[in-house]
Scaffold this active site. Structure first.
Site, mmCIF file in Angstrom:
data_model
loop_
_atom_site.group_PDB
_atom_site.id
_atom_site.type_symbol
_atom_site.label_atom_id
_atom_site.label_comp_id
_atom_site.label_asym_id
_atom_site.label_seq_id
_atom_site.Cartn_x
_atom_site.Cartn_y
_atom_site.Cartn_z
ATOM 1 N N LYS A 17 1.100 -1.288 -0.091
ATOM 2 C CA LYS A 17 -0.051 0.058 0.073
ATOM 3 C C LYS A 17 1.059 1.296 0.028
ATOM 4 O O LYS A 17 1.622 1.426 0.894
ATOM 5 C CB LYS A 17 -0.717 0.061 1.287
ATOM 6 C CG LYS A 17 -1.773 1.091 1.336
ATOM 7 C CD LYS A 17 -2.474 1.264 2.574
ATOM 8 C CE LYS A 17 -1.601 1.363 3.849
ATOM 9 N NZ LYS A 17 -0.926 2.884 3.850
ATOM 10 N N ASP A 146 -5.808 0.417 8.549
ATOM 11 C CA ASP A 146 -5.313 0.557 7.376
ATOM 12 C C ASP A 146 -5.905 -0.998 6.466
ATOM 13 O O ASP A 146 -5.488 -0.995 5.278
ATOM 14 C CB ASP A 146 -3.784 0.421 7.416
ATOM 15 C CG ASP A 146 -3.320 1.764 7.393
ATOM 16 O OD1 ASP A 146 -3.885 2.715 7.442
ATOM 17 O OD2 ASP A 146 -1.994 1.838 7.486
#
Length: 293
Positions: A17, A146
């Site tokens: 990410k 997240d």
């Protein structure tokens, strides 16, 4: 509510990410920071596979397996399996889960979060039980702020504490190089060093970025508010930024997340040559390359 569908092979890439921009816009009374971030997922990541077994077990291998702290049972992949089994009503899972840890640990590119999100999706494929999006998002959020954004490896916008996710503009065809100095950086320490916690939000974004130049022009108007605090803690980040900035084929470079990984954007097809060149000159750094998803 769940929907039963035909199972698919349960193996996949837990993509890194990467925060192309990360604006810290405030802080809640409970200590959580508010943010706005433009996130992408290059073809770089850990690998996770799931197969039938007599018991539930997790095997961790790969170059960064030894950097994972704590007992294996605390790994987010196993926690994801437990939450999925409860939500899907499968009973105790009997699976061998193999995680090849190829991303540096605690490096600002969401490796553990992506592993957990990938586990949820692969467990759906293996069981043939697909949870609705809201319930899957809820499970992911229980694993960490997240994790929800990592459920769908496509450009997304993160807001709130990271839990509010929405589609981002379409990205142009381009390559990416990730570089990490193999130096750990404490996320709490970086936030503690952050001098201003109420910063301007992201500027308005277009529906799509037609060219790499369009994307980098927009990124030049954005920031990673954690970059300078992280450099103060880990000067090697600044060295990497200088190195990538001196590369003719790198058109934009910035730190991702709270560090210490730095990304460099380039024209599609040039990323592998950049990786090889950087590896030759900086053998002590972790370097990987791939296309944007």
């Amino acid at each position: 509510m769940s929907v039963l569908r035909r199972a698919a092979p349960a193996a996949g890439l837990a993509r890194a990410k990467v925060n192309l921009a990360l604006h810290i816009t405030g802080q809640r009374s409970d200590g959580y920071h508010l943010l706005e971030s433009l996130v992408v997922f290059p073809q770089i990541g850990d690998r996770l596979s799931i197969e039938a077994s007599e018991t539930l077990e997790l095997l961790v291998e790969g170059p960064f397996a030894h950097d994972l702290e704590g007992p294996t049972e605390d790994n987010l992949v196993l926690k994801a399996a437990a939450l999925f089994a409860e939500a899907a009503g499968t009973g105790p899972l009997k699976l061998k889960m193999t995680l090849s840890k190829r991303l540096p640990v605690a490096s600002g590119i969401g490796g553990g979060s992506s592993d957990a999100a990938t586990a949820l999706r692969l467990l759906e494929d293996h069981s043939g039980i697909y949870l609705d999006d809201d319930r899957l998002h809820g499970l992911a959020l229980q694993l960490g702020a997240d994790v929800p954004v990592c459920l769908w490896a496509q450009p997304q916008l993160m807001r709130g504490i990271g839990d509010d996710v929405s589609p981002a503009p379409q990205m142009p065809k381009c390559g990416m190089v990730l570089v990490n100095p193999k130096v750990g950086v404490s996320t709490p320490a970086v936030f503690k060093a952050l001098k201003t916690r109420s910063n301007p939000a992201l500027p308005p974004l277009p529906e799509s970025f037609e060219t790499l130049s369009d994307l980098t022009g927009m990124l030049a108007l954005c920031r990673n508010d954690l970059q300078q605090p992280a450099i103060e803690i880990c000067p090697a980040i600044g060295e990497i930024l200088d190195t990538l900035g001196a590369e003719d084929d790198i058109v934009f470079a910035r730190m991702s997340g709270s560090g210490a990984t730095v990304f460099g954007l380039c024209e599609a097809g040039r990323e592998m040559a950049l990786e090889r060149s950087l590896r030759t000159r900086h053998p002590d750094w972790w370097i990987a390359s791939g296309r944007l998803a």
